[in-house]
Design an enzyme around this catalytic site. Structure first.
Site, PDB file in Angstrom:
ATOM      1  N   HIS A 115      -5.059   1.091  -0.744  1.00 36.43           N
ATOM      2  CA  HIS A 115      -4.382   0.785   0.518  1.00 36.43           C
ATOM      3  C   HIS A 115      -4.051   2.132   1.187  1.00 36.43           C
ATOM      4  CE1 HIS A 115      -0.948  -0.533   3.030  1.00 36.43           C
ATOM      5  NE2 HIS A 115      -1.389  -1.755   2.880  1.00 36.43           N
ATOM      6  N   GLN A 195       0.332  -5.910  -5.037  1.00 36.72           N
ATOM      7  CA  GLN A 195      -0.289  -7.223  -5.219  1.00 36.72           C
ATOM      8  C   GLN A 195      -0.208  -7.684  -6.672  1.00 36.72           C
ATOM      9  OE1 GLN A 195      -1.363  -9.024  -2.695  1.00 36.72           O
ATOM     10  NE2 GLN A 195      -1.160  -7.412  -1.169  1.00 36.72           N
ATOM     11  N   LYS A 218       6.714  -8.727  -0.658  1.00 36.77           N
ATOM     12  CA  LYS A 218       5.509  -9.372  -1.210  1.00 36.77           C
ATOM     13  C   LYS A 218       5.883 -10.260  -2.390  1.00 36.77           C
ATOM     14  CE  LYS A 218       2.568  -6.352   0.954  1.00 36.77           C
ATOM     15  NZ  LYS A 218       1.286  -5.675   0.997  1.00 36.77           N
ATOM     16  N   CYS A 356      -5.427  -2.728   6.220  1.00 40.83           N
ATOM     17  CA  CYS A 356      -4.828  -1.439   5.847  1.00 40.83           C
ATOM     18  C   CYS A 356      -5.570  -0.762   4.714  1.00 40.83           C
ATOM     19  CB  CYS A 356      -3.353  -1.586   5.471  1.00 40.83           C
ATOM     20  SG  CYS A 356      -2.315  -2.040   6.837  1.00 40.83           S
TER      21      CYS A 356
HETATM   22  C1  LIG Z   1       1.275  -4.359   1.210  1.00 40.33           C
HETATM   23  C2  LIG Z   1       0.648  -3.317   0.388  1.00 40.33           C
HETATM   24  C3  LIG Z   1       1.092  -1.991   0.450  1.00 40.33           C
HETATM   25  C4  LIG Z   1       2.155  -1.514   1.400  1.00 40.33           C
HETATM   26  O1  LIG Z   1       3.365  -2.145   1.221  1.00 40.33           O
HETATM   27  P1  LIG Z   1       4.544  -1.944   2.288  1.00 40.33           P
HETATM   28  O2  LIG Z   1       5.472  -3.056   1.972  1.00 40.33           O
HETATM   29  O3  LIG Z   1       3.937  -2.067   3.652  1.00 40.33           O
HETATM   30  O4  LIG Z   1       5.146  -0.608   2.045  1.00 40.33           O
HETATM   31  C5  LIG Z   1       0.504  -1.084  -0.389  1.00 40.33           C
HETATM   32  N1  LIG Z   1      -0.468  -1.426  -1.245  1.00 40.33           N
HETATM   33  C6  LIG Z   1      -0.925  -2.688  -1.334  1.00 40.33           C
HETATM   34  C7  LIG Z   1      -2.006  -3.010  -2.327  1.00 40.33           C
HETATM   35  C8  LIG Z   1      -0.389  -3.679  -0.525  1.00 40.33           C
HETATM   36  O5  LIG Z   1      -0.851  -4.925  -0.606  1.00 40.33           O
END
Ligand SMILES: *Cc1c(COP(=O)(O)O)cnc(C)c1O
Length: 398
Positions: A115, A195, A218, A356
């Protein structure tokens, strides 16, 4: 599974029931999380670690209790849990503390599937410090190429940064094996857990990594809070990255001495109510048990894979069979943005774009894709509604 625990599913989207397939971007929150946050704000809120009065003590206890809950959830000690704004801040924290001890010519080994938040902080550091970034190949199936990883790991490697589960490919990365190999070679290991931690039980003692970053939102908790697991023995040897209240021992006009971790890396007033919300989310997950969640999600995922394969023209990024909780795909002859817009009109929320993680998306020869990701509240009816809506969108656009 437990959709009724999540108030947002009482809402209608353009007159349709909400089918939420974007939990990989941010999950919805159960009532217990909303209630815990509201209760604190209404009845016992004050700043933490400061006041010598009832409310501040209550609030400090709740905040530190949240740290205990995170520690229990990931199999760590409390002093190894630093509260941050989210995983992004956690990874920047590692770059700006441990990263700043690196020297020109030192190497950081990442996977091709990171990411942006586990890539850009290292690019910034590389530009400043003259460290080199290397990238372990990801196979066409969406797995880590172990031979390539081993060939790029050397005594020059000072840090390995790797995602636990790719947010584009939906595949799990062998983080335990990666950690073992990296340690043998003398490198520290940072895992992006955003994740992975949502879909399988993690235990820091078992994985053995040095850093593990994750975001509350998440994990069915609020935004603005996340945590970085980082071993206290190491962190107490590193300089703080942000200065301010709460992270100091003594301060004069000339100089300051610093508190031990985690306070050392939590400058300023933290996200107090959000930390309490995150703890409520983790207790909610513990109540359901991650095992039961995993079993349920596997059933939903298997149905999603089967049904999606039956849709003419579907092209997944990577190997469909290996995907754990999300599928990024395109449909031949259609623009993903058009499909996503027509899904939205039917109450179905999916992500569209490069998620992203632009470099890995490009690797699969596309600039954008649709991503359907599931959470514990999705069920077989959601899958059926999604496929029906997808066929309808295709028919409209054809
Ligand atoms: C969502 C995500 C991020 C970033 O998380 P934030 O809450 O935006 O800081 C980083 N790595 C992975 C694999 C993600 O799914």
């Amino acid at each position: 599974m437990n959709k009724k625990d999540f108030p947002i599913f009482n809402e209608k989207i353009y007159g349709n029931p909400l089918i939420f397939l974007d939990s990989a971007a941010s999950a919805q929150k159960p009532e217990t999380v909303l209630a815990a946050m509201e209760k604190m704000a209404r009845t016992y809120y004050a700043n933490v670690h400061r006041g010598a009065y009832y409310l501040s003590e209550m609030s400090t206890i709740a905040y530190e209790d949240a740290r205990k809950t995170v520690a229990r959830f990931i199999g760590a000690r409390e002093k190894d849990v630093i509260f941050v704004r989210g995983a992004t801040e956690g990874m920047n924290l590692v770059a700006q503390t441990y990263g700043r001890t690196l020297l020109p010519g030192d190497e950081i080994l990442l996977s091709e599937a990171e990411h942006h938040s586990n890539l850009v902080p290292w690019q910034l550091l590389a530009a400043e410090k003259g460290v080199l970034l290397r990238f372990a190949r990801v196979t066409d199936d969406g797995l880590l190429d172990m031979d390539d990883f081993k060939s790029k790991l050397s005594s020059k490697t000072k840090l390995v940064g790797m995602t636990h589960m790719s947010n584009v490919l939906g595949t799990l990365f062998p983080i335990k094996e990666v950690t073992r190999l990296a340690h043998e070679s003398g490198a520290l290991v940072l895992i992006d857990g955003c994740q992975g931690i949502v879909h399988e039980k993690v235990d820091m003692r078992d994985i053995g990594c040095d850093f593990y970053a994750s975001s509350g939102h998440k994990l069915y908790g609020p935004t603005g809070i996340g945590f970085l697991y980082a071993k206290a023995e190491l962190m107490n040897t590193l300089s703080p990255w942000q200065g301010g209240g709460d992270m100091v021992k003594t301060v004069t006009f000339e100089k300051s001495t610093f508190a031990e971790t985690p306070a050392r890396f939590e400058a300023g007033t933290p996200a107090i109510v959000e930390a309490v919300g995150l703890a409520a989310a983790l207790r909610y997950l513990e109540g359901l048990t991650l095992n039961a969640i995993e079993t349920h999600e596997e059933t939903v995922m298997n149905a999603l894979k089967d049904e999606l394969w039956s849709v003419q023209g579907v092209k997944p990024l990577g190997n469909m069979a290996l995907k754990k909780s999300l599928i990024s795909f395109n449909i031949e002859g259609f623009h993903p943005q058009d499909i996503a817009m027509l899904l939205d009109k039917q109450g179905i929320a999916v992500r569209v774009g490069h998620h992203c993680a632009e470099p890995v998306t490009e690797k699969y020869g596309v600039s954008s894709s649709i991503r359907a990701s599931i959470g514990l509240y999705n069920d077989l009816e959601d899958v059926a509604a999604f496929i029906k809506a997808l066929e309808k969108a295709k028919a409209i656009l054809a």
